[in-house]
Enzyme design. Structure first.
Site, PDB file in Angstrom:
ATOM      1  CG  HIS A  16      -5.033 -12.341  10.248  1.00 54.02           C
ATOM      2  ND1 HIS A  16      -4.139 -12.925  11.128  1.00 54.02           N
ATOM      3  CD2 HIS A  16      -4.590 -11.070  10.054  1.00 54.02           C
ATOM      4  CE1 HIS A  16      -3.212 -12.044  11.453  1.00 54.02           C
ATOM      5  NE2 HIS A  16      -3.466 -10.910  10.809  1.00 54.02           N
ATOM      6  CG  HIS A 103      18.720 -25.927  -8.309  1.00 56.31           C
ATOM      7  ND1 HIS A 103      19.700 -24.994  -8.534  1.00 56.31           N
ATOM      8  CD2 HIS A 103      18.449 -26.481  -9.522  1.00 56.31           C
ATOM      9  CE1 HIS A 103      20.008 -24.965  -9.833  1.00 56.31           C
ATOM     10  NE2 HIS A 103      19.253 -25.857 -10.445  1.00 56.31           N
ATOM     11  NE  ARG A 137      24.943 -28.644 -10.155  1.00 59.75           N
ATOM     12  CZ  ARG A 137      24.222 -28.703 -11.271  1.00 59.75           C
ATOM     13  NH1 ARG A 137      24.098 -29.852 -11.931  1.00 59.75           N
ATOM     14  NH2 ARG A 137      23.632 -27.613 -11.750  1.00 59.75           N
TER      15      ARG A 137
HETATM   16  C1  RB5 Z   1       0.211 -10.493  10.038  1.00 58.93           C
HETATM   17  O1  RB5 Z   1      -0.128  -9.157  10.158  1.00 58.93           O
HETATM   18  C2  RB5 Z   1       1.594 -10.633   9.406  1.00 58.93           C
HETATM   19  O2  RB5 Z   1       2.567 -10.270  10.329  1.00 58.93           O
HETATM   20  C3  RB5 Z   1       1.826 -12.051   8.915  1.00 58.93           C
HETATM   21  O3  RB5 Z   1       0.832 -12.380   8.010  1.00 58.93           O
HETATM   22  C4  RB5 Z   1       3.115 -12.337   8.187  1.00 58.93           C
HETATM   23  O4  RB5 Z   1       3.368 -11.400   7.206  1.00 58.93           O
HETATM   24  C5  RB5 Z   1       4.278 -12.595   9.052  1.00 58.93           C
HETATM   25  O5  RB5 Z   1       5.384 -12.887   8.588  1.00 58.93           O
END
Ligand code: RB5
Length: 148
Positions: A16, A103, A137
């Site tokens: 979200h 890389h 490399r």
């Molecule tokens: C959601 O609130 C948040 O925790 C998520 O989007 C993210 O940042 C997690 O690593």
């Protein structure tokens, strides 16, 4: 930076927190000669980032690349890098976008919508998907990136 994209197929997903940036990138990239497949979510309702990182990571092959977006990019990175075929890189600027490809042969670009603005994210995305792996490399080192 090369003019051409390194792949013709990109999968994208978010949680979200990354939803708006995901949709922005889809709109921008769709204008290019590249197929971008949205794996959701398809609304801003709260979801769990591991679920969407898993959904995308399963699609990654030698020719299928990905973009993951969450708030910081950290959770998506942790989850995606548990998949054998995934080399996910959390990128914040042009330099790390270029080096992640040159890389590390990164095949999943991870962005944090709360730490990277839209304009910068688009710039990073273009550089990432136009930069070739340098091999040499770096190939030896990338081969050592096996699961333990
Ligand atoms: C959601 O609130 C948040 O925790 C998520 O989007 C993210 O940042 C997690 O690593």
């Amino acid at each position: 930076m090369s003019k051409t994209f390194i792949t013709k197929k990109i999968f994208i997903s978010s949680d979200h927190a990354g939803y708006d940036l995901k949709n922005y990138l889809i709109n921008q990239i769709s204008k290019k000669k590249i197929k971008i497949t949205d794996l959701g979510p398809f609304s801003k309702n709260s979801v769990d980032y591991p679920d969407f990182a898993k959904k995308l990571s399963k699609k990654i092959t030698d020719i299928n690349f990905g973009i993951l977006v969450c708030g910081t990019g950290i959770g998506m990175s942790i989850m995606a890098n548990r998949y054998k075929k995934v080399r996910a890189s959390l990128v914040f600027n042009s330099k790390t976008a270029k080096l992640a490809r040159e890389h590390n042969n990164a095949n999943v670009l991870v962005l944090g919508s709360r730490v990277t603005n839209k304009k910068n994210a688009l710039k990073i995305t273009k550089i990432f998907f136009k930069t070739k792996f340098l091999k040499g490399r770096h190939l030896r080192r990338v081969k050592k990136l096996k699961n333990v």
